[in-house]
Design a protein around this motif. Sequence first.
Motif, mmCIF file in Angstrom:
data_model
loop_
_atom_site.group_PDB
_atom_site.id
_atom_site.type_symbol
_atom_site.label_atom_id
_atom_site.label_comp_id
_atom_site.label_asym_id
_atom_site.label_seq_id
_atom_site.Cartn_x
_atom_site.Cartn_y
_atom_site.Cartn_z
ATOM 1 N N ALA A 1 37.625 26.493 28.842
ATOM 2 C CA ALA A 1 36.974 25.858 29.986
ATOM 3 C C ALA A 1 37.828 25.961 31.248
ATOM 4 O O ALA A 1 37.293 25.968 32.367
ATOM 5 C CB ALA A 1 36.674 24.395 29.672
ATOM 6 N N ASP A 2 39.141 26.066 31.080
ATOM 7 C CA ASP A 2 40.028 26.181 32.239
ATOM 8 C C ASP A 2 39.863 27.514 32.958
ATOM 9 O O ASP A 2 40.247 27.646 34.129
ATOM 10 C CB ASP A 2 41.491 26.045 31.807
ATOM 11 C CG ASP A 2 41.835 24.658 31.298
ATOM 12 O OD1 ASP A 2 41.171 23.690 31.718
ATOM 13 O OD2 ASP A 2 42.758 24.541 30.467
ATOM 14 N N TYR A 3 39.311 28.503 32.269
ATOM 15 C CA TYR A 3 39.294 29.862 32.800
ATOM 16 C C TYR A 3 37.896 30.404 33.124
ATOM 17 O O TYR A 3 37.776 31.414 33.813
ATOM 18 C CB TYR A 3 39.970 30.815 31.798
ATOM 19 C CG TYR A 3 41.363 30.389 31.448
ATOM 20 C CD1 TYR A 3 42.441 30.693 32.278
ATOM 21 C CD2 TYR A 3 41.609 29.642 30.293
ATOM 22 C CE1 TYR A 3 43.723 30.283 31.963
ATOM 23 C CE2 TYR A 3 42.887 29.225 29.977
ATOM 24 C CZ TYR A 3 43.947 29.544 30.814
ATOM 25 O OH TYR A 3 45.214 29.122 30.515
ATOM 26 N N LEU A 4 36.864 29.751 32.636
ATOM 27 C CA LEU A 4 35.526 30.320 32.744
ATOM 28 C C LEU A 4 35.112 30.594 34.189
ATOM 29 O O LEU A 4 34.514 31.632 34.474
ATOM 30 C CB LEU A 4 34.503 29.393 32.073
ATOM 31 C CG LEU A 4 34.592 29.324 30.543
ATOM 32 C CD1 LEU A 4 33.605 28.290 30.018
ATOM 33 C CD2 LEU A 4 34.321 30.690 29.929
ATOM 34 N N ALA A 5 35.423 29.690 35.093
ATOM 35 C CA ALA A 5 35.005 29.874 36.482
ATOM 36 C C ALA A 5 35.714 31.045 37.149
ATOM 37 O O ALA A 5 35.238 31.566 38.165
ATOM 38 C CB ALA A 5 35.254 28.594 37.286
ATOM 39 N N GLY A 6 36.835 31.483 36.558
ATOM 40 C CA GLY A 6 37.608 32.544 37.193
ATOM 41 C C GLY A 6 37.584 33.878 36.483
ATOM 42 O O GLY A 6 38.326 34.795 36.860
ATOM 43 N N VAL A 7 36.740 34.031 35.457
ATOM 44 C CA VAL A 7 36.734 35.282 34.691
ATOM 45 C C VAL A 7 36.351 36.463 35.570
ATOM 46 O O VAL A 7 37.009 37.514 35.561
ATOM 47 C CB VAL A 7 35.789 35.183 33.473
ATOM 48 C CG1 VAL A 7 35.630 36.553 32.815
ATOM 49 C CG2 VAL A 7 36.324 34.194 32.454
ATOM 50 N N ASP A 8 35.282 36.325 36.356
ATOM 51 C CA ASP A 8 34.871 37.417 37.236
ATOM 52 C C ASP A 8 35.969 37.759 38.239
ATOM 53 O O ASP A 8 36.221 38.930 38.539
ATOM 54 C CB ASP A 8 33.589 37.047 37.992
ATOM 55 C CG ASP A 8 32.384 36.936 37.078
ATOM 56 O OD1 ASP A 8 32.465 37.418 35.930
ATOM 57 O OD2 ASP A 8 31.360 36.373 37.506
ATOM 58 N N ARG A 9 36.627 36.721 38.747
ATOM 59 C CA ARG A 9 37.715 36.934 39.696
ATOM 60 C C ARG A 9 38.859 37.702 39.033
ATOM 61 O O ARG A 9 39.420 38.629 39.626
ATOM 62 C CB ARG A 9 38.213 35.588 40.221
ATOM 63 C CG ARG A 9 39.431 35.701 41.156
ATOM 64 C CD ARG A 9 39.862 34.334 41.674
ATOM 65 N NE ARG A 9 38.826 33.774 42.528
ATOM 66 C CZ ARG A 9 38.096 32.715 42.206
ATOM 67 N NH1 ARG A 9 38.296 32.105 41.053
ATOM 68 N NH2 ARG A 9 37.183 32.263 43.040
ATOM 69 N N ALA A 10 39.207 37.320 37.823
ATOM 70 C CA ALA A 10 40.300 37.993 37.119
ATOM 71 C C ALA A 10 39.972 39.464 36.889
ATOM 72 O O ALA A 10 40.831 40.337 37.052
ATOM 73 C CB ALA A 10 40.575 37.288 35.791
ATOM 74 N N ILE A 11 38.732 39.750 36.508
ATOM 75 C CA ILE A 11 38.322 41.141 36.300
ATOM 76 C C ILE A 11 38.455 41.928 37.597
ATOM 77 O O ILE A 11 38.990 43.043 37.620
ATOM 78 C CB ILE A 11 36.870 41.205 35.780
ATOM 79 C CG1 ILE A 11 36.791 40.661 34.352
ATOM 80 C CG2 ILE A 11 36.343 42.645 35.828
ATOM 81 C CD1 ILE A 11 35.377 40.521 33.824
ATOM 82 N N GLU A 12 37.968 41.335 38.682
ATOM 83 C CA GLU A 12 38.031 42.025 39.978
ATOM 84 C C GLU A 12 39.472 42.312 40.389
ATOM 85 O O GLU A 12 39.807 43.429 40.804
ATOM 86 C CB GLU A 12 37.350 41.163 41.045
ATOM 87 C CG GLU A 12 37.424 41.740 42.449
ATOM 88 C CD GLU A 12 36.921 40.772 43.502
ATOM 89 O OE1 GLU A 12 37.076 41.075 44.700
ATOM 90 O OE2 GLU A 12 36.397 39.703 43.140
ATOM 91 N N CYS A 13 40.344 41.305 40.275
ATOM 92 C CA CYS A 13 41.742 41.463 40.682
ATOM 93 C C CYS A 13 42.469 42.467 39.792
ATOM 94 O O CYS A 13 43.216 43.325 40.276
ATOM 95 C CB CYS A 13 42.459 40.117 40.626
ATOM 96 S SG CYS A 13 41.864 38.886 41.801
ATOM 97 N N ALA A 14 42.270 42.349 38.488
ATOM 98 C CA ALA A 14 42.965 43.235 37.548
ATOM 99 C C ALA A 14 42.480 44.666 37.685
ATOM 100 O O ALA A 14 43.276 45.609 37.625
ATOM 101 C CB ALA A 14 42.766 42.739 36.120
#
Length: 208
Positions: A156-169
């Motif tokens: 739950a700590d990461y769900l809101a940022g998964v798309d962001r992480a994919i984009e950045c990585a």
Amino acid sequence: MASRFRTTRSHGRRPSTAKREIKKRLLVVCGGRRTEKDYFEALRDHFRASTVTVRVKTDSRSPLHVVRTAADLFEKAPDDFDECWAVFDVDSFDVRQCITEADRKQVRLAISNPCFEYWLLLHFCDHVGHLPEYRAVKERLKPHLPAYDKTGIRIADYLAGVDRAIECARKRDGDQVPPGENPNTAVWRIVTQMVPAPVFLPSPRRGD
């Protein structure tokens, strides 16, 4: 790195039809004892993607053992998986032999440099500065997750940022030769297959 990854099978499998949706089956072998496995399994269980199934295993020895374990499992069950991934950290390891062996044994690599926590950090900010080791990455995580514990991932700590992480990585990783220039992670190559198509997000905040 040029690899001859498996794209087809010839073991008597019936051809697919236009009306039948075939799931891609991923075997993911992680080098960490808990963090990576917990993250992938929680993400899989949350999204329950209809187009992919993921089986996660661990081998907490060296990156070379992770690659060899992945290759061995893949070879023993050629009809069970379409892709085989080895997930491990650079840390202080010399991973050149791992990369060579993975290429020879048709194992895909999702290496994090310096560590998997860099992938977690990208859920919160687009950090591009050099990170010498795990402790440095953990310090960057603290403002976002003060109680971060690598043995207790809360998806739950990461769900809101998964798309962001994919984009950045993806932007950082690009076409870099593994293991990529520090900081870098190729974990997005697995995760992007596990989650729905990304929604529009504002540009991520740039970390220092």
